[in-house]
Motif scaffolding. Structure first.
Motif, PDB file in Angstrom:
ATOM      1  N   UNK A  42       1.252 -11.790   2.279  1.00  0.00           N
ATOM      2  CA  UNK A  42       0.505 -12.080   1.058  1.00  0.00           C
ATOM      3  C   UNK A  42       1.259 -13.049   0.177  1.00  0.00           C
ATOM      4  N   UNK A  43       0.739 -13.233  -1.003  1.00  0.00           N
ATOM      5  CA  UNK A  43       1.365 -14.143  -1.940  1.00  0.00           C
ATOM      6  C   UNK A  43       2.357 -13.477  -2.853  1.00  0.00           C
ATOM      7  N   UNK A  44       2.448 -12.132  -2.788  1.00  0.00           N
ATOM      8  CA  UNK A  44       3.360 -11.405  -3.659  1.00  0.00           C
ATOM      9  C   UNK A  44       3.648 -10.039  -3.045  1.00  0.00           C
ATOM     10  N   UNK A  45       4.682  -9.397  -3.571  1.00  0.00           N
ATOM     11  CA  UNK A  45       4.989  -8.044  -3.121  1.00  0.00           C
ATOM     12  C   UNK A  45       3.846  -7.100  -3.468  1.00  0.00           C
ATOM     13  N   UNK A  46       3.232  -7.312  -4.623  1.00  0.00           N
ATOM     14  CA  UNK A  46       2.133  -6.436  -5.034  1.00  0.00           C
ATOM     15  C   UNK A  46       0.977  -6.513  -4.035  1.00  0.00           C
ATOM     16  N   UNK A  47       0.633  -7.715  -3.568  1.00  0.00           N
ATOM     17  CA  UNK A  47      -0.444  -7.858  -2.586  1.00  0.00           C
ATOM     18  C   UNK A  47      -0.078  -7.154  -1.281  1.00  0.00           C
ATOM     19  N   UNK A  48       1.178  -7.303  -0.852  1.00  0.00           N
ATOM     20  CA  UNK A  48       1.611  -6.631   0.369  1.00  0.00           C
ATOM     21  C   UNK A  48       1.574  -5.121   0.202  1.00  0.00           C
ATOM     22  N   UNK A  49       2.000  -4.638  -0.960  1.00  0.00           N
ATOM     23  CA  UNK A  49       2.011  -3.200  -1.212  1.00  0.00           C
ATOM     24  C   UNK A  49       0.590  -2.627  -1.150  1.00  0.00           C
ATOM     25  N   UNK A  50      -0.361  -3.326  -1.747  1.00  0.00           N
ATOM     26  CA  UNK A  50      -1.747  -2.845  -1.731  1.00  0.00           C
ATOM     27  C   UNK A  50      -2.285  -2.798  -0.299  1.00  0.00           C
ATOM     28  N   UNK A  51      -1.960  -3.818   0.492  1.00  0.00           N
ATOM     29  CA  UNK A  51      -2.423  -3.844   1.882  1.00  0.00           C
ATOM     30  C   UNK A  51      -1.793  -2.710   2.684  1.00  0.00           C
ATOM     31  N   UNK A  52      -0.513  -2.433   2.451  1.00  0.00           N
ATOM     32  CA  UNK A  52       0.157  -1.361   3.178  1.00  0.00           C
ATOM     33  C   UNK A  52      -0.358   0.008   2.747  1.00  0.00           C
ATOM     34  N   UNK A  53      -0.723   0.143   1.473  1.00  0.00           N
ATOM     35  CA  UNK A  53      -1.387   1.377   1.026  1.00  0.00           C
ATOM     36  C   UNK A  53      -2.666   1.610   1.830  1.00  0.00           C
ATOM     37  N   UNK A  54      -3.446   0.544   1.987  1.00  0.00           N
ATOM     38  CA  UNK A  54      -4.709   0.651   2.729  1.00  0.00           C
ATOM     39  C   UNK A  54      -4.455   0.976   4.196  1.00  0.00           C
ATOM     40  N   UNK A  55      -3.397   0.405   4.759  1.00  0.00           N
ATOM     41  CA  UNK A  55      -3.073   0.709   6.152  1.00  0.00           C
ATOM     42  C   UNK A  55      -2.721   2.174   6.315  1.00  0.00           C
TER      43      UNK A  55
END
Length: 430
Positions: free
Chosen positions: A389-402
């Motif tokens: 993603x473009x930021x840690x926050x975007x990656x964190x949200x995606x990993x939450x969904x995973x």
């Protein structure tokens, strides 16, 4: 075009788990011939190899040094298994190749020696005392202060690391650290297997670097996420190609001073630091590529290929370290909720995964018995997901969904199938 015969010959010592290390073989084999020393006939590795030798043990460095005499034209020796990097250095020494000084590599493997060398050079680090007994540990903790950290002297992946609040807590947890074992035995002179260390606080990071002729080039900074307190299980990491720490003068100077103090001249290192209010302090230095897929995250984020860079450094060739892209990547590991859970099935529901998810991998098979930390540690993981993603926050949200998309059916368990993710923040005492 370089023919196969013209490619440098790289000797790789052991492999590691396929799910965590195959990407290195895949990359290296495009520009190097790979000969493997292993204790069994290769299986999944075979497609990447030009040859292999089955040896009785990959922990016996002198024996492998004798066996390597049957090979001609080896240009470099590479090992990314923490338990075997010392043995691999004997092989490199026998061939007169880079990273061929067993004393230097042992100085990294033995964290007490690491502490002593850094202390002599004035490199900032937590106070540390090696001990053998509970009584010695209690006395050492009075010296370094509470809260303190108990750490095995030579293990990786934060195995056996625990924070203790006071003397009573230390009494309760000392055996946990002392008795934590890796699959491979480690023996230290003086028989002091536990370090009692000052607990420094801040943000914990790791830096993967390529080193040639003593010059340290940091490639990837990973912001570590630790869970299951008071233990120090590494449950995830984030890598930002544009991380400002890559150009931070204090960190870069400490990184260079650390390698100089340890005498590490050539190869790859995975160094861990705590970013404290007074500057970076060294937690430990490993003479190998980082685990937990961190170099792979770095490759996705920057375009720098860690396998090729490490192979080049081992062979004394200039590594390609110029970033070709600038993204943020992250990984999260998932665990069961209860000790001794028997796995029935595990899978990610693909339709529920967000577009930012780059990869999902289930690492357990039906019938496996797994536990969360502290009993399960690294081997308690049931799956992981990687996001970009473009930021840690975007990656964190995606990993939450995973995590929400992971479907785990236990054959027996006392509670929920999957434990909720611990607080996903890179700030932790250590």
């Amino acid at each position: 075009m370089t023919t196969m015969e013209e490619r440098p010959l790289l000797l790789v010592i052991a492999t590691g788990m396929q799910v965590y290390r195959e990407y290195l073989f895949r990359s290296i084999s495009t520009r190097f011939r790979i000969h493997l020393f292993h204790v069994a006939e290769p299986t999944w590795e075979r497609q990447y190899l030009s040859g292999w030798t089955v040896v009785p043990s990959t922990l016996d460095g002198p024996a492998m040094a004798r066996a390597v005499r049957a090979l001609d034209g080896v240009g470099g020796v590479l090992c990314w298994d923490e338990g075997r990097i010392h043995a691999a250095s004997y092989v490199a020494e026998a061939l007169g190749l880079r990273n061929g000084d067993p004393a230097v590599v042992w100085r990294l493997r033995d964290k007490a020696q690491t502490r002593a060398a850094l202390d002599a050079a004035g490199v900032p680090q937590p106070r540390s005392v090696p001990v053998r007994t509970l009584e010695q540990a209690l006395a050492a903790a009075e010296r370094v202060g509470y809260p303190a950290v108990l750490k095995p002297r030579g293990l990786g992946a934060s195995l056996g690391v625990v924070k203790v609040r006071d003397a009573a807590d230390l009494r309760d947890r000392f055996a946990f650290t002392r008795d934590t074992k890796a699959p491979d035995p480690v023996v230290y002179a003086g028989d002091e297997p536990v370090l009692v260390e000052q607990c420094v606080t801040g943000e914990e990071i790791s830096v993967d670097s390529v080193v040639q002729d003593g010059k340290v080039i940091p490639l990837f900074v990973a912001r570590k996420v630790v869970g299951y307190p008071p233990y120090a299980e590494e449950i995830g990491h984030y890598v930002d190609a544009a991380d400002p720490l890559l150009t931070d003068p204090d960190l870069l100077q400490t990184l260079q001073d650390t390698h100089a103090a340890l005498g590490f001249q050539d190869g790859w290192t995975h160094s861990e630091f705590m970013l404290t209010g007074t500057g970076p302090q060294v937690i430990e230095v490993n003479g190998r590529l980082g685990g937990d897929m961190i170099p792979y995250l770095g490759m996705l984020a920057t375009g720098v290929d860690p396998g090729l860079a490490a192979a080049a450094a081992a062979c004394g060739l200039p590594p390609e370290v110029t970033a070709g892209r600038a993204e943020v990547t992250g990984i999260r590991f998932f665990y069961v909720a209860e000790d001794d859970t028997v796995i029935g099935s595990a899978a990610f529901e693909e339709s529920s995964l967000p577009a930012r998810i780059e990869q999902t991998t289930v690492v357990v098979t039906p019938g496996a018995v797994v536990s969360p930390p502290p009993k399960g540690t690294v081997w308690g993981r049931v799956a992981f997901a990687i996001a970009g993603g473009g930021s840690i926050e975007e990656c964190r949200a995606a990993l939450d969904a995973a995590g929400d998309a992971l479907r785990l059916t236990p054959l027996q368990a006392a509670g929920p199938a999957v434990s909720p993710a611990p607080d996903d923040t890179p700030v932790t005492p250590r």
